[in-house]
Design an enzyme around this catalytic site. Structure first.
Site, mmCIF file in Angstrom:
data_model
loop_
_atom_site.group_PDB
_atom_site.id
_atom_site.type_symbol
_atom_site.label_atom_id
_atom_site.label_comp_id
_atom_site.label_asym_id
_atom_site.label_seq_id
_atom_site.Cartn_x
_atom_site.Cartn_y
_atom_site.Cartn_z
ATOM 1 N N PHE A 92 0.809 -1.232 0.000
ATOM 2 C CA PHE A 92 0.000 0.000 0.000
ATOM 3 C C PHE A 92 0.838 1.276 0.000
ATOM 4 O O PHE A 92 0.300 2.378 0.043
ATOM 5 C CB PHE A 92 -0.965 -0.004 1.201
ATOM 6 C CG PHE A 92 -0.313 -0.170 2.555
ATOM 7 C CD1 PHE A 92 0.245 0.899 3.241
ATOM 8 C CD2 PHE A 92 -0.259 -1.433 3.161
ATOM 9 C CE1 PHE A 92 0.840 0.743 4.486
ATOM 10 C CE2 PHE A 92 0.338 -1.603 4.416
ATOM 11 C CZ PHE A 92 0.892 -0.503 5.071
ATOM 12 N N THR A 122 -6.083 1.204 13.312
ATOM 13 C CA THR A 122 -5.762 1.794 11.998
ATOM 14 C C THR A 122 -6.966 1.758 11.064
ATOM 15 O O THR A 122 -7.250 2.727 10.359
ATOM 16 C CB THR A 122 -4.588 1.008 11.353
ATOM 17 O OG1 THR A 122 -3.509 0.970 12.280
ATOM 18 C CG2 THR A 122 -4.134 1.653 10.066
ATOM 19 N N ARG A 125 -10.762 7.486 14.905
ATOM 20 C CA ARG A 125 -10.906 6.819 13.600
ATOM 21 C C ARG A 125 -12.293 6.213 13.432
ATOM 22 O O ARG A 125 -12.814 6.162 12.324
ATOM 23 C CB ARG A 125 -9.800 5.789 13.427
ATOM 24 C CG ARG A 125 -8.462 6.474 13.086
ATOM 25 C CD ARG A 125 -7.321 5.553 13.281
ATOM 26 N NE ARG A 125 -6.063 6.056 12.751
ATOM 27 C CZ ARG A 125 -4.886 5.525 13.035
ATOM 28 N NH1 ARG A 125 -4.822 4.480 13.825
ATOM 29 N NH2 ARG A 125 -3.788 6.034 12.524
ATOM 30 N N HIS A 166 -3.038 10.414 11.824
ATOM 31 C CA HIS A 166 -1.843 9.594 12.040
ATOM 32 C C HIS A 166 -1.275 9.956 13.402
ATOM 33 O O HIS A 166 -1.338 11.122 13.811
ATOM 34 C CB HIS A 166 -0.782 9.879 10.966
ATOM 35 C CG HIS A 166 0.566 9.311 11.310
ATOM 36 N ND1 HIS A 166 0.899 8.007 11.043
ATOM 37 C CD2 HIS A 166 1.634 9.856 11.947
ATOM 38 C CE1 HIS A 166 2.137 7.783 11.495
ATOM 39 N NE2 HIS A 166 2.600 8.892 12.044
HETATM 40 P P1 CMP Z 1 -0.947 5.556 9.573
HETATM 41 O O1 CMP Z 1 -1.084 5.428 11.040
HETATM 42 O O2 CMP Z 1 -0.821 6.913 9.008
HETATM 43 O O3 CMP Z 1 0.339 4.708 9.090
HETATM 44 C C1 CMP Z 1 0.428 4.113 7.817
HETATM 45 C C2 CMP Z 1 -0.856 4.163 7.061
HETATM 46 O O4 CMP Z 1 -0.964 3.249 5.998
HETATM 47 C C3 CMP Z 1 -1.995 3.807 7.971
HETATM 48 O O5 CMP Z 1 -2.205 4.852 8.896
HETATM 49 C C4 CMP Z 1 -3.117 3.572 6.973
HETATM 50 O O6 CMP Z 1 -3.835 4.748 6.654
HETATM 51 C C5 CMP Z 1 -2.369 3.115 5.721
HETATM 52 N N1 CMP Z 1 -2.666 1.748 5.333
HETATM 53 C C6 CMP Z 1 -3.213 1.369 4.168
HETATM 54 N N2 CMP Z 1 -3.341 0.045 4.104
HETATM 55 C C7 CMP Z 1 -2.864 -0.461 5.253
HETATM 56 C C8 CMP Z 1 -2.743 -1.785 5.779
HETATM 57 N N3 CMP Z 1 -3.139 -2.863 5.111
HETATM 58 N N4 CMP Z 1 -2.200 -1.916 7.022
HETATM 59 C C9 CMP Z 1 -1.781 -0.825 7.726
HETATM 60 N N5 CMP Z 1 -1.884 0.449 7.259
HETATM 61 C C10 CMP Z 1 -2.424 0.638 6.037
#
Ligand code: CMP
Length: 136
Positions: free
Chosen positions: A60, A94, A105, A118
């Site tokens: 991703f 997340t 969230r 984040h």
């Molecule tokens: P964040 O805490 O900003 O850190 C990385 C970001 O990747 C996470 O939030 C999500 O928005 C994004 N993301 C997208 N796909 C995934 C996934 N499969 N697992 C974890 N994070 C993901």
């Protein structure tokens, strides 16, 4: 015992687009966080790639970097006792679909990509991420 920390928080493009920044900032304040530093910025894809470098091998990664650079964001240094862990609790899982009731969230996130906020996942990463956006 007092354990004042700072953690990096980002209000992501999906939340800014829906004009949720004041609501989200109030959530932090109401939960005891002081917004010690704050700025609204629009980062480039290259900056997003640097910021999320720990995820560079993930499938991703490219979408994530396109997304974080797709619109304005607000970056903040949030300060309180145990700020890193408490911010993670306040944000919730997340994936908004898995986040607990009452978490940011759950309340504001749309999808795992558009999850509104984040937060640094450890004190070491908080220091690195704060330095990234607020170079001293
Ligand atoms: P964040 O805490 O900003 O850190 C990385 C970001 O990747 C996470 O939030 C999500 O928005 C994004 N993301 C997208 N796909 C995934 C996934 N499969 N697992 C974890 N994070 C993901």
């Amino acid at each position: 015992m007092s354990n004042i920390e700072q953690t990096l928080s980002i209000i992501k493009p999906d939340a800014i687009e829906r004009n949720l920044q004041d609501k989200i900032k109030n959530e932090f304040k109401n939960n005891g966080f002081e917004i010690a530093k704050e700025k609204k910025i629009h980062i480039s894809k290259q900056e997003a790639e640097q910021f999320y470098k720990v995820h560079e091998t993930k499938p991703f990664y490219n979408d994530l970097c396109n997304y974080l650079s797709s619109g304005p964001i607000i970056v903040m240094a949030l300060q309180k006792n145990n700020a890193v862990l408490d911010n993670r609790k306040l944000m919730g899982a997340t994936n908004p679909k898995e986040a607990e009731e009452g978490t940011l969230r759950k309340k504001y996130g749309i999808s795992i990509d558009k999850n509104s906020v984040h937060g640094s996942d450890s004190l070491d990463n908080a220091k690195i991420e704060l330095e990234f956006f607020f170079k001293s």
